[in-house]
Enzyme design. Sequence first.
Site, PDB file in Angstrom:
ATOM      1  CB  SER A   1      -0.934  -0.028   1.229  1.00 63.83           C
ATOM      2  OG  SER A   1      -1.935   0.950   1.102  1.00 63.83           O
ATOM      3  CG  ASN A   2      -0.431   4.653  -1.376  1.00 65.66           C
ATOM      4  OD1 ASN A   2      -1.104   5.432  -0.707  1.00 65.66           O
ATOM      5  ND2 ASN A   2      -0.925   4.016  -2.440  1.00 65.66           N
TER       6      ASN A   2
END
Length: 208
Positions: A21-22
């Site tokens: 993810s980020n």
Amino acid sequence: MRVLVTAGPTREAIDPVRFLSNRSSGRMGYAIAQALLAAGHEVVLVSGPVQITPPDGVLSVQVESALQMLDASLAAWPDCDAMFAVAAVADYRPKQVSEQKLKRQEGEGQFLELIPNPDIVATLAATKQQRLVIGFALESHHGLQHARAKMQRKCLDVVVLNGPEAQGAASSRMTILKSDGSQHDVGPLPKAELAVELVRYTLANGAD
Ligand code: CTP
């Protein structure tokens, strides 16, 4: 108008307990949803996992992965008049999702093969006809050049350029570029105020 907003990060599963993810907080997308409501628009908010509660009055669709975000956005798009693509969609996902938790191999490295995710805003923009599609560009260098190229490549009407310092910050600045070549610099301001200005500047003629 009825407006689609994508927001937040996506999560790309590796196995039942792990994902890629980020750092997107979803703050800007949610602020835009709020500003749209305040301007009298209807909002469909398709969001990845974030720590914020959707504003009262939006139609909220919670998703995890880029593929789920694409499906939810495609389902909403026929009834919408405009789109703000604010989500930080993961560009890649693991080619294989292990059904079982991957076990540690003592003393060995691991390769993770990634495949590209679909581009959600470009997919929707391809069928936009007269509808307005607004995208974001987070650029660390040659910002104007990259943002204008992104606008063309993805068939956007407007692109909002941010620097990397905008991610997760409460306040930031933005440059709004339109496909007619115009440029409008805003901020630094709290994200709620940036959102209000962005909605005013892009949808000036349209709370019906
Ligand atoms: N976007 C999208 N679907 C993707 C990737 C990006 O809808 N799979 C949208 C974002 O919501 C944003 C815009 O496209 O509005 C630009 O995203 P960005 O990550 O900056 O661009 P990329 O296409 O990933 O290009 P690059 O990473 O090379 O800068």
